[in-house]
Design a protein around this motif. Structure first.
Motif, PDB file in Angstrom:
ATOM      1  N   UNK A 173      18.809   5.835   7.310  1.00  8.09           N
ATOM      2  CA  UNK A 173      18.095   7.066   7.649  1.00  8.09           C
ATOM      3  C   UNK A 173      16.674   6.717   8.106  1.00  8.09           C
ATOM      4  N   UNK A 174      16.223   7.338   9.197  1.00  5.31           N
ATOM      5  CA  UNK A 174      14.855   7.146   9.689  1.00  5.31           C
ATOM      6  C   UNK A 174      13.900   7.846   8.720  1.00  5.31           C
ATOM      7  N   UNK A 175      12.940   7.085   8.214  1.00  7.60           N
ATOM      8  CA  UNK A 175      11.930   7.631   7.305  1.00  7.60           C
ATOM      9  C   UNK A 175      10.564   7.644   7.989  1.00  7.60           C
ATOM     10  N   UNK A 176      10.196   6.521   8.604  1.00  8.44           N
ATOM     11  CA  UNK A 176       8.892   6.416   9.247  1.00  8.44           C
ATOM     12  C   UNK A 176       9.002   6.199  10.740  1.00  8.44           C
ATOM     13  N   UNK A 177       8.080   6.806  11.478  1.00  8.90           N
ATOM     14  CA  UNK A 177       8.041   6.735  12.940  1.00  8.90           C
ATOM     15  C   UNK A 177       6.840   5.907  13.399  1.00  8.90           C
ATOM     16  N   UNK A 178       6.807   5.486  14.655  1.00 12.74           N
ATOM     17  CA  UNK A 178       5.705   4.661  15.145  1.00 12.74           C
ATOM     18  C   UNK A 178       4.334   5.292  14.874  1.00 12.74           C
ATOM     19  N   UNK A 179       3.391   4.444  14.432  1.00 13.69           N
ATOM     20  CA  UNK A 179       2.023   4.891  14.181  1.00 13.69           C
ATOM     21  C   UNK A 179       1.799   5.492  12.805  1.00 13.69           C
ATOM     22  N   UNK A 180       2.842   5.615  11.995  1.00 10.46           N
ATOM     23  CA  UNK A 180       2.709   6.230  10.677  1.00 10.46           C
ATOM     24  C   UNK A 180       2.575   5.178   9.579  1.00 10.46           C
ATOM     25  N   UNK A 181       2.057   5.633   8.444  1.00 12.67           N
ATOM     26  CA  UNK A 181       2.109   4.837   7.221  1.00 12.67           C
ATOM     27  C   UNK A 181       3.107   5.511   6.288  1.00 12.67           C
ATOM     28  N   UNK A 182       3.828   4.700   5.526  1.00 10.43           N
ATOM     29  CA  UNK A 182       4.842   5.199   4.602  1.00 10.43           C
ATOM     30  C   UNK A 182       4.602   4.569   3.242  1.00 10.43           C
ATOM     31  N   UNK A 183       4.751   5.401   2.225  1.00  6.33           N
ATOM     32  CA  UNK A 183       4.603   4.922   0.859  1.00  6.33           C
ATOM     33  C   UNK A 183       5.481   5.792  -0.036  1.00  6.33           C
ATOM     34  N   UNK A 184       6.049   5.193  -1.059  1.00  7.17           N
ATOM     35  CA  UNK A 184       6.741   5.974  -2.084  1.00  7.17           C
ATOM     36  C   UNK A 184       6.074   5.659  -3.417  1.00  7.17           C
ATOM     37  N   UNK A 185       5.594   6.728  -4.072  1.00  9.91           N
ATOM     38  CA  UNK A 185       4.968   6.624  -5.393  1.00  9.91           C
ATOM     39  C   UNK A 185       5.591   7.680  -6.291  1.00  9.91           C
ATOM     40  N   UNK A 186       6.038   7.248  -7.460  1.00 12.56           N
ATOM     41  CA  UNK A 186       6.617   8.178  -8.434  1.00 12.56           C
ATOM     42  C   UNK A 186       7.694   9.062  -7.807  1.00 12.56           C
ATOM     43  N   UNK A 187       8.563   8.444  -7.011  1.00 10.82           N
ATOM     44  CA  UNK A 187       9.692   9.128  -6.365  1.00 10.82           C
ATOM     45  C   UNK A 187       9.287  10.179  -5.343  1.00 10.82           C
ATOM     46  N   UNK A 188       8.062  10.109  -4.850  1.00 10.82           N
ATOM     47  CA  UNK A 188       7.600  11.023  -3.807  1.00 10.82           C
ATOM     48  C   UNK A 188       7.316  10.223  -2.543  1.00 10.82           C
ATOM     49  N   UNK A 189       7.866  10.674  -1.424  1.00 10.10           N
ATOM     50  CA  UNK A 189       7.631  10.054  -0.124  1.00 10.10           C
ATOM     51  C   UNK A 189       6.323  10.568   0.441  1.00 10.10           C
ATOM     52  N   UNK A 190       5.461   9.643   0.867  1.00  8.37           N
ATOM     53  CA  UNK A 190       4.205   9.998   1.517  1.00  8.37           C
ATOM     54  C   UNK A 190       4.205   9.427   2.929  1.00  8.37           C
ATOM     55  N   UNK A 191       3.957  10.290   3.891  1.00  6.56           N
ATOM     56  CA  UNK A 191       3.798   9.898   5.292  1.00  6.56           C
ATOM     57  C   UNK A 191       2.339  10.176   5.646  1.00  6.56           C
TER      58      UNK A 191
ATOM     59  N   UNK B 268      11.740   9.718 -17.003  1.00  8.96           N
ATOM     60  CA  UNK B 268      11.177   8.391 -16.710  1.00  8.96           C
ATOM     61  C   UNK B 268      12.077   7.505 -15.852  1.00  8.96           C
ATOM     62  N   UNK B 269      13.196   8.039 -15.336  1.00 10.28           N
ATOM     63  CA  UNK B 269      14.008   7.285 -14.385  1.00 10.28           C
ATOM     64  C   UNK B 269      13.480   7.556 -12.988  1.00 10.28           C
ATOM     65  N   UNK B 270      13.647   6.569 -12.091  1.00 10.02           N
ATOM     66  CA  UNK B 270      13.218   6.726 -10.704  1.00 10.02           C
ATOM     67  C   UNK B 270      14.389   6.504  -9.769  1.00 10.02           C
ATOM     68  N   UNK B 271      14.425   7.295  -8.729  1.00  5.89           N
ATOM     69  CA  UNK B 271      15.466   7.129  -7.714  1.00  5.89           C
ATOM     70  C   UNK B 271      15.074   6.017  -6.738  1.00  5.89           C
ATOM     71  N   UNK B 272      13.793   5.933  -6.421  1.00  7.53           N
ATOM     72  CA  UNK B 272      13.285   4.922  -5.493  1.00  7.53           C
ATOM     73  C   UNK B 272      12.122   4.199  -6.148  1.00  7.53           C
ATOM     74  N   UNK B 273      12.184   2.886  -6.177  1.00  8.89           N
ATOM     75  CA  UNK B 273      11.067   2.108  -6.693  1.00  8.89           C
ATOM     76  C   UNK B 273       9.872   2.263  -5.753  1.00  8.89           C
ATOM     77  N   UNK B 274       8.689   2.271  -6.322  1.00  6.18           N
ATOM     78  CA  UNK B 274       7.473   2.408  -5.518  1.00  6.18           C
ATOM     79  C   UNK B 274       7.378   1.284  -4.488  1.00  6.18           C
ATOM     80  N   UNK B 275       6.904   1.624  -3.312  1.00  4.54           N
ATOM     81  CA  UNK B 275       6.559   0.608  -2.311  1.00  4.54           C
ATOM     82  C   UNK B 275       5.555   1.183  -1.337  1.00  4.54           C
ATOM     83  N   UNK B 276       4.877   0.282  -0.635  1.00  2.00           N
ATOM     84  CA  UNK B 276       3.917   0.690   0.394  1.00  2.00           C
ATOM     85  C   UNK B 276       4.095  -0.222   1.603  1.00  2.00           C
ATOM     86  N   UNK B 277       3.304   0.004   2.610  1.00  2.00           N
ATOM     87  CA  UNK B 277       3.399  -0.773   3.851  1.00  2.00           C
ATOM     88  C   UNK B 277       3.236  -2.273   3.600  1.00  2.00           C
TER      89      UNK B 277
END
Length: 186
Positions: free
Chosen positions: A81-99, A119-128
């Motif tokens: 699934x496309x999450x981020x598009x050109x020129x964007x920053x993407x981060x997931x923190x505490x199971x929330x997607x940030x664009x 306290x379970x997470x669907x997606x582990x945190x990550x950043x660019x």
């Protein structure tokens, strides 16, 4: 005798035209793909047979949350699934997607997230900075893609950004098994 020859010739012409049309459609417009593995579960299942629209991205660009098929290697195509598009920053923190620093809902994951224990997470945190390649934003003509089954998916977090040149097309429809017949990317 001439009539019989003419009839055979007409059948041969029809067969050649049908094969040619099938080749053109398969090569340039639509192609079948079978989902291989659990990375898109629960929205796509292992073994789902799908139609990929190969023309769409020749005339337009991918949209956020499109389900795309791309060449991951010379031998293997992946579906994500496309999450981020050109020129964007993407981060997931505490199971929330940030664009670009703004929270973005992922409606296709709501049911799975709602079923998590405290306290379970669907997606582990990550950043660019966790994505292979040293980019502050997604490069031009590239996408960040994730599987819907975030803890069991080989996606941009391992592969890096996906070039538009790697795109085969977008998944349009599940046609098999019949009880899962549905349009996708709606």
């Amino acid at each position: 005798m001439a009539k019989k020859k003419s009839e055979w010739f007409d059948w041969l012409k029809a067969l050649v035209i049908a094969v040619l049309l099938a080749f053109i459609v398969r090569t340039f417009l639509f192609a079948p793909i079978v989902v291989d593995g659990p990375s898109m579960y629960p929205n796509l299942h292992d073994g789902d047979h799908m139609i990929v629209n190969k023309l769409n991205y020749k005339i337009s660009e991918p949209n956020r949350f499109d389900i795309v098929v791309f060449h991951a290697t010379k031998q293997k195509d992946y579906i994500k699934r496309v999450i981020g598009l050109p020129g964007e920053t993407v981060e997931i923190k505490n199971d929330t997607l940030y664009i670009n620093g703004n929270a973005v809902a992922e409606p296709f994951l709501e049911q799975q997230k709602a079923s998590l224990k405290k306290n379970e997470r669907y997606t582990m945190d990550f950043s660019m900075s966790d994505i292979p390649g040293d980019f502050k934003v997604i490069p031009e003509d590239h996408l960040l893609v994730l599987g819907d089954n975030r803890n069991n998916s080989t996606d941009s977090r391992m592969l890096g950004y996906i070039s538009y040149n790697q795109l085969v097309g977008n998944a349009s429809m599940i046609y098999w098994p019949l009880d899962r017949f549905d349009m996708v990317n709606d």
